[in-house]
Design a protein around this motif. Structure first.
Motif, mmCIF file in Angstrom:
data_model
loop_
_atom_site.group_PDB
_atom_site.id
_atom_site.type_symbol
_atom_site.label_atom_id
_atom_site.label_comp_id
_atom_site.label_asym_id
_atom_site.label_seq_id
_atom_site.Cartn_x
_atom_site.Cartn_y
_atom_site.Cartn_z
ATOM 1 N N TRP A 79 8.294 62.486 12.766
ATOM 2 C CA TRP A 79 8.065 61.464 13.775
ATOM 3 C C TRP A 79 9.224 60.471 13.721
ATOM 4 C CZ3 TRP A 79 7.575 56.170 13.698
ATOM 5 C CH2 TRP A 79 7.058 55.590 14.869
ATOM 6 N N GLY A 80 9.710 60.038 14.873
ATOM 7 C CA GLY A 80 10.781 59.038 14.905
ATOM 8 C C GLY A 80 11.194 58.770 16.327
ATOM 9 N N LYS A 81 12.088 57.801 16.494
ATOM 10 C CA LYS A 81 12.582 57.504 17.842
ATOM 11 C C LYS A 81 13.415 58.692 18.326
ATOM 12 C CE LYS A 81 12.716 52.531 17.636
ATOM 13 N NZ LYS A 81 13.465 51.429 17.076
ATOM 14 N N GLU A 82 13.517 58.827 19.635
ATOM 15 C CA GLU A 82 14.319 59.889 20.230
ATOM 16 C C GLU A 82 15.736 59.850 19.636
ATOM 17 O OE1 GLU A 82 14.230 63.176 22.339
ATOM 18 O OE2 GLU A 82 12.559 61.784 22.482
ATOM 19 N N PRO A 109 14.429 60.822 11.086
ATOM 20 C CA PRO A 109 13.011 60.689 11.412
ATOM 21 C C PRO A 109 12.162 60.785 10.146
ATOM 22 C CG PRO A 109 13.801 62.875 11.996
ATOM 23 C CD PRO A 109 14.991 62.089 11.533
ATOM 24 N N ARG A 110 10.928 60.346 10.255
ATOM 25 C CA ARG A 110 10.035 60.341 9.094
ATOM 26 C C ARG A 110 9.270 61.660 9.006
ATOM 27 N NH1 ARG A 110 6.567 55.751 6.987
ATOM 28 N NH2 ARG A 110 5.216 56.803 5.484
ATOM 29 N N MET A 115 9.152 60.358 19.504
ATOM 30 C CA MET A 115 9.363 61.790 19.314
ATOM 31 C C MET A 115 8.521 62.267 18.118
ATOM 32 S SD MET A 115 12.866 63.633 18.001
ATOM 33 C CE MET A 115 12.783 62.675 16.498
ATOM 34 N N HIS A 116 7.692 63.243 18.389
ATOM 35 C CA HIS A 116 6.882 63.805 17.316
ATOM 36 C C HIS A 116 6.850 65.309 17.517
ATOM 37 C CE1 HIS A 116 2.985 65.120 15.530
ATOM 38 N NE2 HIS A 116 3.552 64.498 14.522
ATOM 39 N N TYR A 117 7.224 66.054 16.508
ATOM 40 C CA TYR A 117 7.113 67.499 16.684
ATOM 41 C C TYR A 117 6.733 68.196 15.388
ATOM 42 C CZ TYR A 117 12.015 67.613 15.021
ATOM 43 O OH TYR A 117 13.171 67.441 14.303
ATOM 44 N N ARG A 118 6.150 69.393 15.567
ATOM 45 C CA ARG A 118 5.791 70.253 14.440
ATOM 46 C C ARG A 118 6.634 71.510 14.531
ATOM 47 N NH1 ARG A 118 1.015 69.607 11.845
ATOM 48 N NH2 ARG A 118 0.678 71.823 11.575
ATOM 49 N N THR A 119 7.102 71.965 13.400
ATOM 50 C CA THR A 119 7.900 73.188 13.412
ATOM 51 C C THR A 119 7.836 73.832 12.020
ATOM 52 O OG1 THR A 119 10.091 74.109 13.923
ATOM 53 C CG2 THR A 119 10.080 71.989 12.825
ATOM 54 N N GLU A 120 8.478 74.983 11.900
ATOM 55 C CA GLU A 120 8.616 75.599 10.574
ATOM 56 C C GLU A 120 10.015 75.331 10.059
ATOM 57 O OE1 GLU A 120 7.744 79.758 10.103
ATOM 58 O OE2 GLU A 120 5.916 79.562 11.295
ATOM 59 N N GLY A 121 10.130 75.154 8.753
ATOM 60 C CA GLY A 121 11.453 74.907 8.202
ATOM 61 C C GLY A 121 11.576 75.399 6.762
ATOM 62 N N ILE A 122 12.801 75.459 6.296
ATOM 63 C CA ILE A 122 13.083 75.815 4.899
ATOM 64 C C ILE A 122 13.823 74.636 4.280
ATOM 65 C CG2 ILE A 122 14.341 77.407 3.366
ATOM 66 C CD1 ILE A 122 14.047 79.490 5.703
ATOM 67 N N VAL A 123 13.356 74.184 3.113
ATOM 68 C CA VAL A 123 14.008 73.050 2.448
ATOM 69 C C VAL A 123 15.342 73.525 1.869
ATOM 70 C CG1 VAL A 123 13.845 71.341 0.596
ATOM 71 C CG2 VAL A 123 11.778 72.057 1.818
ATOM 72 N N LEU A 124 16.448 72.935 2.353
ATOM 73 C CA LEU A 124 17.757 73.330 1.830
ATOM 74 C C LEU A 124 18.218 72.406 0.706
ATOM 75 C CD1 LEU A 124 19.933 74.283 4.932
ATOM 76 C CD2 LEU A 124 18.286 75.659 3.691
ATOM 77 N N ARG A 125 17.883 71.114 0.862
ATOM 78 C CA ARG A 125 18.435 70.140 -0.097
ATOM 79 C C ARG A 125 17.569 68.886 -0.075
ATOM 80 N NH1 ARG A 125 24.381 68.423 1.490
ATOM 81 N NH2 ARG A 125 23.264 67.499 3.215
ATOM 82 N N THR A 126 17.446 68.235 -1.244
ATOM 83 C CA THR A 126 16.779 66.923 -1.253
ATOM 84 C C THR A 126 17.686 65.940 -1.993
ATOM 85 O OG1 THR A 126 15.625 67.466 -3.301
ATOM 86 C CG2 THR A 126 14.415 67.834 -1.274
#
Ligand SMILES: [Zn+2]
Length: 243
Positions: A61-64, A69-70, A1-12
């Motif tokens: 990227w990561g397994k389904e 995921p990484r 599974m590999h995808y691109r999207t937009e996101g907002i960092v909520l927490r680290t």
């Protein structure tokens, strides 16, 4: 599974010596956690794109159905640094973030919270000191998540009512049997302000001039409602884990 999207960092959260687990609110995958390798090692663009509230274009990227995921790429679209630099502003936005982390289930895209948060951050960037704006954002977020308090009419009979019961998240009139527990009496002005904030658009809300006392009263009731709701949700999750 590999995808691109937009996101907002909520927490680290720090992981090991130099790694991070980052929670993003994404446009089309909802709330996700991703593992970021070595962003803390060097002062890199990758590292600075993971500051809380950053709006980024990311790749994972990561397994389904992998729980973690990484994160393979993260590029800043808007940093929202101005919000992070103001202590008061960041504290108030953090309350919204905590509410999102509590009320939005992971990977659930049925809530349109991403669009809401992005426009909220844009509005807040130019309006850091507007208390009506923050209150309105909280009210709107509760509505999107389905946890808006009911302040207009009695939860049992529908008549006018002004005693708000935190355990029920609603007002009850004196003719109906009322719940036990903490309650607050609301003035008609407070109920009117709540109705405006929950239904008016953000730009209109920013121009609202209101009585200090009413603003204080509604801020206090919404604040307590949110705290009550968050602690109830956290308790429900802990109970669920123990079962
Ligand atoms: Zn009633």
């Amino acid at each position: 599974m590999h995808y691109r999207t937009e996101g907002i960092v909520l927490r680290t959260r720090e992981y090991g010596e130099a790694d991070l687990i980052v929670t993003f609110l994404t446009d089309d995958h909802g709330l996700i956690n991703a593992f970021a390798k070595s962003p803390r090692k060097t002062k890199s663009r990758f590292g600075s794109s993971l500051e809380p509230l950053s709006h980024v274009r990311l790749s994972v990227w990561g397994k389904e159905n992998a729980a973690l995921p990484r994160l393979t790429q993260s590029d800043i679209i808007t940093s929202f640094q101005k919000i992070r630099e103001s202590y008061d502003c960041f504290t108030q936005v953090s309350e919204l973030i905590e509410l999102i982390l509590t009320c939005v289930p992971e990977k659930d895209i049925s809530f349109n919270v991403f669009g809401f948060l992005l426009s909220a951050l844009r509005e807040v960037s130019g309006n850091c000191s507007n208390p009506v704006l923050f209150l309105s954002l909280k009210v709107k977020l509760l509505k999107i998540a389905g946890f808006a308090p009911k302040l207009g009419s009695c939860a049992r009979c529908g008549n006018d009512a002004h005693m708000f019961y935190f355990s029920e998240g609603s007002v009850f009139c004196s003719n109906c049997s009322t719940p036990s527990g903490q309650a607050a009496e609301l003035s008609p002005g407070t109920i009117r302000l709540y109705e405006c904030l929950s239904s008016w658009k953000i730009d209109k809300v920013c121009r609202v001039r209101t009585d200090e006392k009413i603003l204080k009263e509604l801020t206090s009731v919404i604040g307590s409602h949110v705290k009550y709701y968050i602690s109830k949700e956290k308790k429900a999750r802990t109970d669920h884990i123990h079962v």
